[in-house]
Design an enzyme around this catalytic site. Structure first.
Site, mmCIF file in Angstrom:
data_model
loop_
_atom_site.group_PDB
_atom_site.id
_atom_site.type_symbol
_atom_site.label_atom_id
_atom_site.label_comp_id
_atom_site.label_asym_id
_atom_site.label_seq_id
_atom_site.Cartn_x
_atom_site.Cartn_y
_atom_site.Cartn_z
ATOM 1 N N VAL A 1 0.825 -1.208 0.000
ATOM 2 C CA VAL A 1 0.000 0.000 0.000
ATOM 3 C C VAL A 1 0.856 1.253 0.000
ATOM 4 O O VAL A 1 0.606 2.200 -0.746
ATOM 5 C CB VAL A 1 -0.949 -0.002 1.214
ATOM 6 N N CYS A 2 1.902 1.283 0.835
ATOM 7 C CA CYS A 2 2.751 2.475 0.909
ATOM 8 C C CYS A 2 3.420 2.771 -0.425
ATOM 9 O O CYS A 2 3.578 3.922 -0.812
ATOM 10 C CB CYS A 2 3.812 2.296 1.995
ATOM 11 N N THR A 3 3.828 1.703 -1.142
ATOM 12 C CA THR A 3 4.473 1.902 -2.439
ATOM 13 C C THR A 3 3.516 2.582 -3.403
ATOM 14 O O THR A 3 3.860 3.569 -4.051
ATOM 15 C CB THR A 3 4.933 0.550 -3.008
#
Length: 1038
Positions: free
Chosen positions: A596-598
């Protein structure tokens, strides 16, 4: 690009899958092309069907001959009512119904020089050599692309003459290579370094490239194609850059595809100097032999006015003699002809087979497209295909069994063309088969057509069952030829079954709409599979294929399986105790989501931005509506909601609008605020947390490697992608709230000019909260929760919202939103963007597909079906197949045998199983373990039923005793909490034994719950193997 007339605009919905294979430019050429097809037997029908489905501009049919009985074995546009009628006339109406955009004409006169000038491509099938030479000479003279296609029993040929200087503008199916630039040096040569994630590129020495989006060294942007040289470290020498400006950052390097020129000889020359498609010397030798066979068959037909009689040794001997007397081929080493092979081909040459027509018809149609579109390399120049491996080695048919069927009431039979190859006895065997087809999509439709034509399950107690849970979409119509426009929205299985029965009224077809998966094993269970002779899988996902394969292994059923992607296709056969089992992946690894962060904050590829955009759609237009509706209905406290739920509310409730929108303008205001949040203020806030010059503890820059430092965008109504995002987001927001939207871009642009800019304070606070949710482990503070609770109470007073379910259609703004959001994100992070078509393919997980590949793999499976139905055949008779129509790559090979495993005195393969009857009264677990040790010498260490552990030697004595005393079904019920169903006949258990090695995989233990009538086990089965070993060991101890 030339603008087409309105009537010729591309129907992107209809041809969506095909567009991903050919591209819009090729499709436009296809839509304006005129093709002449002569010969409407089975092969001609296949070519015509494929061309009409794929949208050729006009197709003119020519065939001076009447329909006869033998045509019906492979010509699916004809039926018994068409006997004695002209083939072309009888086929025209059905062909025209396949695609309303294609004009289908019939030419009733001779093929003259003046006629040929009206066409770009001319195809001859079932024609004599004199006609081929006459038409081929005229076509070569006038620059008309010319093809000859023919099948004779189990052999087929294709000839292409596209002229002496035919330019292929796009030789390959692959998209041009693109990569993101890290740096470009000033010098001679200038060295270009790619970003780390693109460093494993596929650029080659001499490739031509161009550039775009470079800041600083702008002289390269849009430059003429430049050759590159690949350095040892993967960097690229792009030529002299000494006089260019200094490179700053950004930019994309893109491959420029090179055209290729093809030179073809006319037929009269190519006949004696054949250039054949072959992967090696052995294939080339066989192709040259087949070339001579076809020449000899033409000579026989010219001398006798007919083809050789089916399996007539006298006619076959004449053909062999004619082949031996032919003028030798020029430029080839003269080798003795294989008389046995020549004789076999001659004996079976009178027949016409549906699978052979499907294969050669698919390849020929693809060559027509190559001629029209100038996309992909054409066949150079002769292609030969044979499937003589379909004939039994031990007992060949006899002339009496293969003669056309005659009776007092009928002069023939619809299977005469097939009986001429395999005999009437084999035809009867085909009619009694009971087959299960899983999937009624593109391949499934082709297979049902083949089943109808070959007469599979068309008599006695035979039949075909087809299962598919999907419904027909309009995009299916360009590949799934059993469906028509009026069928859109109906179940595929039902429509396909009814259409196949129209092709052959004797075909017995049952349709099922329940999926074949673990939830329906009560439907597709022991009783179902016990009435099935074989399974054919036509599925488009690896998990589904894997599941069907495991069912076939469990029930010991033959499996025929095929799949396609673009112009690539494969067909495989798996036979119990003869071949390997299906070993494809259980899932597609490329479908795995990115962290998700990517995707949210550190994207480095277009795929990252597309996944982020797809998630944005879900959060903004579905999850938020569902969460608010849930709050309205249950008055849920925010304290009870999980963090992701709260995050979905933030951007809606605490965004620019703090209340329900009332008008279209309110929706535009919200969409503009969302644009600013995602692509301007959000990026500014991210850079405050992680400044461009931030360094890690080890001294390396934070923004390095796969982390691209973003920059904020400034909203500009003159930028199409900016406007598209607001247009799509506002319309989706309006749909969610039941407010009328607007597709008017001009009016939206004017409205945006007068709207005030969103309040930055609201946007920044929202983004900050979003960041906290992503990285912080603490819960929301009471102030933020209170603010959100108050806002939610205001929202809860309105009507329920409409959650939007994502659909990849072009008319609902769903794909517009995802495409615009992803491309704007790419601009933020200087990532090479993707166009709308690529976005739709990636987000919708659309597999590129085309009718030709589909028809070809179905035909290849049809050939293997003959072998399976025949009965016991050795491993060497079967073939796995692979084809790549874009590159004229065709491979067939013998499958691998099943791997044999051993443990002590036991030997088995993946097809074997241990069978233990439950007995009356039912045995206990202790009895079962003792039986395994006594009969097979297996000391069980662990016993499982699915994931449930029934026994472990590591358990305490007390726990073991509790399990050992229970009857096996009682134990399963206690451990799983489930009662075995009343129809369950076998419990499949897995075991691990003392002394086994890490690679040992014991056969499954089939614990039989009911007595079945004794049947003779198949040769080589586990029962015989284990019983023999047990007797040998008993004898040794006495």
């Amino acid at each position: 690009m030339d603008i087409l007339e309105p009537s010729m605009l591309l129907d992107e919905e209809l041809y969506s899958r095909q567009l991903y294979v050919l591209g819009p430019l090729a499709m436009q050429r296809i839509q304006t092309a005129k093709v002449l097809l002569s010969g409407l037997q089975g092969l001609g029908a296949e070519i015509a069907k494929n061309l009409v489905l794929m949208g050729v501009g006009s197709l003119t049919l020519h065939d001076p001959h009447p329909t006869c009985w033998s045509d019906l074995a492979a010509q699916f546009f004809l039926s018994e009512k068409d006997l004695e009628k002209n083939r072309a006339d009888a086929s025209q109406k059905c062909l025209a119904q396949l695609n309303e955009a294609v004009q289908v004409f019939v030419h009733t006169g001779d093929i003259t020089e003046d006629l040929l000038l009206n066409f770009q491509v001319v195809v001859l099938t079932a024609s004599n050599l004199e006609e081929q030479l006459k038409v081929g000479t005229l076509c070569h003279k006038h620059g008309v692309c010319f093809l000859v296609a023919d099948t004779r029993g189990l052999v087929g040929q294709l000839f292409c003459d596209f002229g002496e200087n035919f330019t292929v503008q796009d030789p390959t199916e692959a998209e041009p290579l693109t990569a993101a630039i890290q740096d470009i040096s000033q010098g001679s040569p200038g060295i270009l370094t790619l970003r780390r994630e693109d460093n494993r590129h596929s650029f080659c020495d001499g490739d031509l490239v161009t550039f775009s989006g470079i800041e600083g060294m702008v002289e390269l942007n849009g430059c003429s194609p430049r050759p590159i040289h690949v350095q040892e470290d993967g960097s690229l020498d792009i030529g002299d850059t000494t006089t260019f400006s200094r490179y700053l950052h950004g930019g994309v390097i893109t491959e420029v595809k090179r055209s290729k020129t093809v030179t073809h000889k006319p037929l009269d020359i190519a006949l004696l100097q054949p250039q054949v498609v072959a992967q090696n010397h052995q294939q080339a030798h066989r192709a040259h032999l087949l070339h001579q066979v076809f020449r000899a068959l033409h000579k026989f037909q010219n001398l006798h006015g007919r083809l050789p009689r089916p399996w007539d040794p006298v006619d076959a001997k004449i053909v062999v003699g004619l082949a031996q007397s032919l003028e030798p081929l020029k430029g080839q080493e003269e080798e003795p002809l294989d008389e046995a092979l020549l004789r076999t081909i001659a004996l079976s040459s009178a027949g016409g087979l549906s699978p052979m027509a499907a294969i050669l018809g698919a390849i020929a149609a693809q060559e027509v497209l190559k001629a029209i579109s100038r996309k992909f390399m054409p066949v150079d120049q002769w292609l030969y295909f044979d499937a003589l491996d379909c004939l039994p080695e031990d007992c060949l048919p006899n002339p009496e069994d293969c003669a056309p069927v005659r009776s007092k009431k009928r002069r023939g039979c619809r299977y005469d063309g097939q009986i001429a190859v395999f005999g009437a006895g084999f035809q009867e065997k085909l009619s009694l088969q009971r087959y299960f087809l899983v999937g009624a999509g593109a391949i499934g439709c082709e297979l049902l057509k083949d089943f109808a034509l070959v007469g599979l399950g068309a008599g006695g107690c035979g039949g075909v069952t087809v299962a598919d849970m999907d419904h027909i979409e309009r995009s299916n119509l360009s590949r799934q030829f059993l469906f028509r426009t009026q069928d859109v929205g109906r179940p595929k299985a039902e429509v396909a079954a009814a259409a196949a029965q129209k092709l052959n009224p004797d075909l017995r077809v049952t349709s099922l709409t329940q999926p074949l998966d673990p939830t329906t094993e009560h439907i597709y269970g022991e009783n179902f599979f016990s009435h099935v002779d074989g399974v054919v899988a036509a599925l488009d996902s690896f998990p589904a294929r894997h599941y069907v394969a495991t069912r076939c292994t469990h029930y010991l059923k033959p499996l025929l399986e095929a799949g396609t992607q673009g112009t690539r296709g494969s067909a495989s056969v798996f036979i119990p105790h003869v071949t390997e089992v299906y070993s494809g992946p259980a899932s597609a690894s490329e479908d795995a989501p990115h962290p998700v962060c990517t995707g949210r904050h550190f994207p480095s590829t277009a795929e990252h931005t597309l996944q982020w955009a797809r998630n944005e759609f879900e959060e903004l237009f579905r999850l938020s509506a569902e969460t608010i509706n849930c709050y309205q209905q249950a008055s849920t406290s925010l304290a009870d909601m999980d963090r992701p739920q709260t995050l979905t509310l933030l951007q809606v409730v605490l965004g620019v609008l703090r209340v329900h929108p009332q008008t279209w303008q309110d929706c535009v205001v919200w969409a503009l605020g969302q644009w600013q949040l995602c692509f301007h203020y959000g990026i500014i806030q991210l850079l405050r947390h992680f400044p461009p010059d931030k360094m890690l503890e080890d001294g390396t820059p934070f923004w390095s490697g796969s982390k691209h430092c973003p920059h904020p965008l400034e909203f500009d109504t003159n930028q199409d992608m900016h406007l598209l995002y607001v247009l799509a987001a506002a319309n989706l927001y309006a749909q969610m709230h039941g407010i009328p939207g607007s597709p008017d871009q001009t009016a939206l642009r004017e409205l945006l000019k007068v709207l005030p800019q969103p309040d930055p304070q609201h946007l920044v606070s929202t983004f900050a909260s979003s960041l906290e949710l992503t990285w912080a482990s603490t819960e929301f503070g009471p102030e933020l929760l209170k603010e959100l609770q108050e806002a939610l109470e205001v929202w809860g007073k309105g009507p329920p919202l409409k959650p939007l379910m994502f659909q990849k259609d072009d008319s609902n703004f769903h794909m517009d939103f995802v495409t615009a959001a992803a491309n704007l994100r790419c601009q933020n992070y200087r990532i090479p963007p993707v166009n709308c078509s690529q976005s739709k393919r990636i987000v919708g997980q659309i597999i590129p597909a085309i009718a030709t590949t589909t028809a070809a793999v179905a035909g290849l499976l049809g050939l293997e079906l003959y072998k399976v139905v025949y009965g016991t055949r050795p491993l060497g008779a079967f073939r796995h197949s692979y084809l790549y129509l874009a590159e004229n790559n065709f491979m067939r090979w013998v499958p691998s045998p099943p791997t044999t495993q051993s443990f002590n005195c036991l030997k088995w393969t993946c097809w074997d199983r241990l069978k233990v009857p439950a007995g009356q009264p039912e045995r206990t677990l202790e009895s079962l373990l003792a039986h395994l040790q006594e009969q097979y010498g297996l000391r069980v260490r662990m016993l499982l039923y699915g994931p449930a552990l029934l026994y472990s030697a590591r358990w305490s004595s007390q726990k073991q005793a509790q399990h050992l005393s229970l009857r096996v079904t009682e134990l399963v019920q206690r451990v799983t909490g489930q009662v075995p169903g009343p129809g369950l006949q076998v419990l499949v258990l897995e075991l691990s034994c003392e002394g086994e090695e890490d690679k040992t995989a014991f056969p499954p233990l089939h614990y039989e719950l009911c007595d079945k009538p004794a049947t003779a086990p198949p040769l080589g089965s586990m029962e015989i193997c284990l019983k023999t070993l047990h007797l040998e060991r008993t004898a040794d101890t006495q």
